[in-house]
Design a protein around this motif. Structure first.
Motif, PDB file in Angstrom:
ATOM      1  N   MET A  20       0.817  -1.180   0.000  1.00 22.47           N
ATOM      2  CA  MET A  20       0.000   0.000   0.000  1.00 22.47           C
ATOM      3  C   MET A  20       0.869   1.254   0.000  1.00 22.47           C
ATOM      4  N   THR A  21       1.989   1.133   0.636  1.00 19.94           N
ATOM      5  CA  THR A  21       2.911   2.267   0.680  1.00 19.94           C
ATOM      6  C   THR A  21       3.400   2.587  -0.738  1.00 19.94           C
ATOM      7  N   ASP A  22       3.596   1.525  -1.492  1.00 17.31           N
ATOM      8  CA  ASP A  22       4.021   1.782  -2.876  1.00 17.31           C
ATOM      9  C   ASP A  22       2.918   2.535  -3.644  1.00 17.31           C
ATOM     10  N   ARG A  23       1.715   2.153  -3.400  1.00 16.85           N
ATOM     11  CA  ARG A  23       0.580   2.796  -4.092  1.00 16.85           C
ATOM     12  C   ARG A  23       0.475   4.248  -3.662  1.00 16.85           C
ATOM     13  N   ILE A  24       0.673   4.506  -2.389  1.00 11.96           N
ATOM     14  CA  ILE A  24       0.617   5.881  -1.871  1.00 11.96           C
ATOM     15  C   ILE A  24       1.762   6.697  -2.497  1.00 11.96           C
ATOM     16  N   ALA A  25       2.915   6.094  -2.576  1.00 16.51           N
ATOM     17  CA  ALA A  25       4.061   6.786  -3.158  1.00 16.51           C
ATOM     18  C   ALA A  25       3.796   7.079  -4.638  1.00 16.51           C
ATOM     19  N   GLU A  26       3.188   6.106  -5.323  1.00 15.40           N
ATOM     20  CA  GLU A  26       2.849   6.316  -6.726  1.00 15.40           C
ATOM     21  C   GLU A  26       1.835   7.446  -6.883  1.00 15.40           C
ATOM     22  N   LEU A  27       0.832   7.428  -6.023  1.00 20.18           N
ATOM     23  CA  LEU A  27      -0.202   8.468  -6.081  1.00 20.18           C
ATOM     24  C   LEU A  27       0.385   9.847  -5.750  1.00 20.18           C
ATOM     25  N   GLU A  28       1.288   9.900  -4.776  1.00 18.67           N
ATOM     26  CA  GLU A  28       1.933  11.177  -4.437  1.00 18.67           C
ATOM     27  C   GLU A  28       2.789  11.662  -5.605  1.00 18.67           C
ATOM     28  N   ALA A  29       3.489  10.736  -6.251  1.00 22.76           N
ATOM     29  CA  ALA A  29       4.316  11.090  -7.403  1.00 22.76           C
ATOM     30  C   ALA A  29       3.424  11.580  -8.545  1.00 22.76           C
ATOM     31  N   GLU A  30       2.339  10.850  -8.778  1.00 16.07           N
ATOM     32  CA  GLU A  30       1.386  11.250  -9.819  1.00 16.07           C
ATOM     33  C   GLU A  30       0.780  12.594  -9.500  1.00 16.07           C
ATOM     34  N   SER A  31       0.444  12.803  -8.248  1.00 20.21           N
ATOM     35  CA  SER A  31      -0.119  14.082  -7.816  1.00 20.21           C
ATOM     36  C   SER A  31       0.888  15.205  -8.023  1.00 20.21           C
ATOM     37  N   SER A  32       2.131  14.957  -7.689  1.00 21.37           N
ATOM     38  CA  SER A  32       3.190  15.964  -7.878  1.00 21.37           C
ATOM     39  C   SER A  32       3.378  16.264  -9.366  1.00 21.37           C
ATOM     40  N   ARG A  33       3.367  15.211 -10.175  1.00 22.67           N
ATOM     41  CA  ARG A  33       3.527  15.402 -11.615  1.00 22.67           C
ATOM     42  C   ARG A  33       2.350  16.192 -12.183  1.00 22.67           C
ATOM     43  N   LEU A  34       1.144  15.838 -11.788  1.00 21.42           N
ATOM     44  CA  LEU A  34      -0.046  16.543 -12.259  1.00 21.42           C
ATOM     45  C   LEU A  34      -0.038  18.008 -11.781  1.00 21.42           C
ATOM     46  N   ALA A  35       0.403  18.236 -10.540  1.00 19.04           N
ATOM     47  CA  ALA A  35       0.500  19.601 -10.022  1.00 19.04           C
ATOM     48  C   ALA A  35       1.530  20.405 -10.826  1.00 19.04           C
ATOM     49  N   ALA A  36       2.641  19.777 -11.191  1.00 18.04           N
ATOM     50  CA  ALA A  36       3.673  20.444 -11.992  1.00 18.04           C
ATOM     51  C   ALA A  36       3.129  20.753 -13.384  1.00 18.04           C
ATOM     52  N   GLU A  37       2.388  19.792 -13.987  1.00 16.07           N
ATOM     53  CA  GLU A  37       1.783  20.036 -15.297  1.00 16.07           C
ATOM     54  C   GLU A  37       0.772  21.173 -15.209  1.00 16.07           C
ATOM     55  N   ARG A  38      -0.031  21.148 -14.129  1.00 16.04           N
ATOM     56  CA  ARG A  38      -1.032  22.194 -13.935  1.00 16.04           C
ATOM     57  C   ARG A  38      -0.353  23.555 -13.811  1.00 16.04           C
ATOM     58  N   ASP A  39       0.726  23.611 -13.006  1.00 20.53           N
ATOM     59  CA  ASP A  39       1.450  24.872 -12.824  1.00 20.53           C
ATOM     60  C   ASP A  39       2.080  25.339 -14.140  1.00 20.53           C
ATOM     61  N   ALA A  40       2.635  24.395 -14.895  1.00 19.05           N
ATOM     62  CA  ALA A  40       3.244  24.732 -16.180  1.00 19.05           C
ATOM     63  C   ALA A  40       2.171  25.236 -17.148  1.00 19.05           C
ATOM     64  N   PHE A  41       1.017  24.551 -17.153  1.00 13.49           N
ATOM     65  CA  PHE A  41      -0.082  24.971 -18.012  1.00 13.49           C
ATOM     66  C   PHE A  41      -0.586  26.357 -17.596  1.00 13.49           C
ATOM     67  N   ARG A  42      -0.718  26.587 -16.287  1.00 12.80           N
ATOM     68  CA  ARG A  42      -1.165  27.872 -15.771  1.00 12.80           C
ATOM     69  C   ARG A  42      -0.176  28.971 -16.172  1.00 12.80           C
ATOM     70  N   ASP A  43       1.124  28.688 -16.013  1.00 12.53           N
ATOM     71  CA  ASP A  43       2.143  29.681 -16.395  1.00 12.53           C
ATOM     72  C   ASP A  43       2.082  29.972 -17.896  1.00 12.53           C
ATOM     73  N   GLN A  44       1.906  28.899 -18.674  1.00 16.66           N
ATOM     74  CA  GLN A  44       1.804  29.076 -20.124  1.00 16.66           C
ATOM     75  C   GLN A  44       0.562  29.893 -20.463  1.00 16.66           C
ATOM     76  N   ARG A  45      -0.575  29.559 -19.856  1.00 17.70           N
ATOM     77  CA  ARG A  45      -1.829  30.280 -20.088  1.00 17.70           C
ATOM     78  C   ARG A  45      -1.688  31.745 -19.689  1.00 17.70           C
ATOM     79  N   ASN A  46      -1.066  32.007 -18.534  1.00 14.00           N
ATOM     80  CA  ASN A  46      -0.873  33.383 -18.084  1.00 14.00           C
ATOM     81  C   ASN A  46       0.038  34.155 -19.056  1.00 14.00           C
ATOM     82  N   GLY A  47       1.042  33.459 -19.579  1.00 16.32           N
ATOM     83  CA  GLY A  47       1.921  34.085 -20.578  1.00 16.32           C
ATOM     84  C   GLY A  47       1.162  34.433 -21.838  1.00 16.32           C
ATOM     85  N   VAL A  48       0.298  33.516 -22.297  1.00 19.95           N
ATOM     86  CA  VAL A  48      -0.516  33.773 -23.489  1.00 19.95           C
ATOM     87  C   VAL A  48      -1.458  34.949 -23.232  1.00 19.95           C
ATOM     88  N   ILE A  49      -2.051  34.984 -22.061  1.00 20.02           N
ATOM     89  CA  ILE A  49      -2.962  36.093 -21.720  1.00 20.02           C
ATOM     90  C   ILE A  49      -2.207  37.422 -21.732  1.00 20.02           C
TER      91      ILE A  49
END
Length: 137
Positions: free
Chosen positions: A1-30
């Motif tokens: 289960m710890t592996d699953r939690i670690a995977e989910l945390e990693a996925e969450s971190s990756r998704l948060a980084a993508e979201r932040d990158a997308f937000r920065d890109q969107r703000n730049g376009v705006i």
């Protein structure tokens, strides 16, 4: 289960980084869009200003051309119609009278010239009605 939690945390971190990158890109376009819109508005304003200045200049040119035509017509009516009726001797006498008028002090030269021209215009008018002989008497 710890592996699953670690995977989910990693996925969450990756998704948060993508979201932040997308937000920065969107703000730049705006921001780019805002700059482009501002430049377009400035361009439109400059074009409208230039068009207004052109229209104003065209109206002023037309007004000045009309004024020049008016002044030329006034000049023609002031001198030419009656001056064409002068014979060579009368034209010579008229020129002599104008020269004498121009010899007056500067303050009265214009008045003298106007009086001389008025006298000659009157003389020509009288001549055309037969009231005066060709020698001016």
């Amino acid at each position: 289960m710890t592996d699953r939690i670690a995977e989910l945390e990693a996925e969450s971190s990756r998704l948060a980084a993508e979201r932040d990158a997308f937000r920065d890109q969107r703000n730049g376009v705006i921001k780019d869009n805002e700059r482009l819109i501002e430049r377009a508005e400035q361009s439109v304003e400059a074009r409208l200003h230039a068009e207004n200045a052109t229209r104003t200049a065209q109206r002023e040119i037309a007004r000045l051309k009309a004024r020049v035509a008016e002044l030329e017509a006034a000049q023609d009516s002031f001198l030419l119609p009656w001056a064409y009726q002068l014979d060579a001797k009368s034209l010579d006498n008229f020129t002599i009278d104008l020269t004498r008028a121009a010899d007056a002090p500067l303050m009265i030269v214009v008045d003298e010239i106007h009086q001389t021209v008025a006298q000659w215009r009157e003389l020509v008018a009288k001549r055309s009605t037969g009231a005066v002989t060709s020698d001016g008497r």
